[in-house]
Design a protein around this motif. Structure first.
Motif, short mmCIF file in Angstrom:
data_model
loop_
_atom_site.label_atom_id
_atom_site.label_comp_id
_atom_site.label_asym_id
_atom_site.label_seq_id
_atom_site.Cartn_x
_atom_site.Cartn_y
_atom_site.Cartn_z
N ALA A 261 -2.84 69.01 26.32
CA ALA A 261 -1.72 69.20 27.24
C ALA A 261 -2.19 69.81 28.56
CB ALA A 261 -0.66 70.08 26.59
N ALA B 192 -2.68 61.19 27.49
CA ALA B 192 -1.60 61.57 26.56
C ALA B 192 -1.37 60.53 25.49
CB ALA B 192 -0.31 61.82 27.36
N PRO C 206 1.08 64.43 20.79
CA PRO C 206 2.32 64.73 21.53
C PRO C 206 3.54 64.57 20.63
CG PRO C 206 0.87 63.33 22.84
CD PRO C 206 0.30 63.37 21.45
N TRP D 74 6.79 67.78 24.02
CA TRP D 74 6.22 67.22 25.25
C TRP D 74 7.28 66.60 26.16
CZ3 TRP D 74 0.78 65.51 26.37
CH2 TRP D 74 -0.15 66.25 25.63
N ARG E 27 7.57 67.85 29.67
CA ARG E 27 6.42 67.39 30.46
C ARG E 27 6.66 65.95 30.94
NH1 ARG E 27 3.09 68.84 27.23
NH2 ARG E 27 2.23 70.62 28.38
N TYR E 28 7.08 65.10 30.02
CA TYR E 28 7.33 63.71 30.39
C TYR E 28 8.48 63.61 31.39
CZ TYR E 28 4.32 62.49 26.42
OH TYR E 28 3.26 62.35 25.56
#
Length: 225
Positions: free
Chosen positions: A62, A85, A94, A98, A101-102
């Motif tokens: 990450a 990723a 992931p 996550w 983040r996405y």
């Protein structure tokens, strides 16, 4: 000590093509400059990088992806962030954690090259692995003011085949039916066309019962029916 992110950046720099870079940038209409490194070369750089310095933990993976994305000075660095990723050796690392983040990547990337990769290759597998946690998030994204989040919700099941949640697919599409944006209308058609490979009758019925579908969406949905 050179980090994996530094090594990948160095690989991009070594493979840079000053003649290809402005052509790629113009094609993608990108504010961020390119190195001029095509996808096959990027794949080799990533493969060699992770072989030399495999991320030992999910946290390292990450942190490396974040460093590539948030510290990017060239667009290919962000391509490597998403590729890392979803890299085959770490594809199951992931999870639903996550998704913020996405979401950040979708909103800050805000263009089809980033968004389509994130939707189908990153968000999609997480959704299939943990539908209980991820489906409500996709429903929120489907009605978000940001059009790229809505496109992500529409396209996240492109590779789901028989595991497609058709209720989620229908709701994500219906939330954007009135939007006149090209990328949403194209995305709707693409999602329906892809699902038609698995369930053509469902797609045909959906198109027939949604006369408000744009001509573009309808044409794409029925292309192979």
């Amino acid at each position: 000590m050179t980090t994996l992110a530094d090594a990948l950046r160095a690989g991009l720099e070594a493979a840079a093509d000053p003649e290809a870079a402005p052509v790629m940038r113009a094609y993608m209409k990108s504010d961020m400059p390119f190195r001029g490194v095509p996808q096959p070369v990027r794949a080799r750089i990533l493969r060699e990088g992770v072989q030399a310095q495999p991320p030992p933990t999910r946290g390292t993976l990450a942190a490396t992806a974040d460093a590539l994305w948030d510290g990017a000075q060239f667009r290919e660095e962000r391509y490597l962030a998403t590729a890392l990723a979803g890299y085959r050796d770490y594809a199951r690392w992931p999870d639903a954690d996550w998704l913020p983040r996405y979401r950040h990547w979708v909103v800050s990337g805000a263009w089809w090259d980033h968004v389509d990769e994130i939707a189908s290759r990153l968000v999609g597998p997480v959704l299939r692995a943990d539908p209980v946690q991820v489906t409500p998030v996709m429903r929120r994204w489907a009605t978000d003011p940001d059009p790229w989040l809505r496109r992500t919700a529409i396209l996240c099941q492109l590779q789901s085949k028989g595991d497609t949640d058709v209720d989620l697919l229908a709701d994500a599409i219906e939330a954007s039916l009135k939007d006149e944006g090209f990328f949403l209308r194209k995305g709707i058609g693409w999602a329906l066309r892809q699902h038609a490979r698995t369930d053509p009758l469902w797609v045909r019925e959906f198109v027939d019962t949604h006369p408000e579908l744009s001509p573009l969406s309808r044409k794409e949905a029925l292309k192979h029916l």
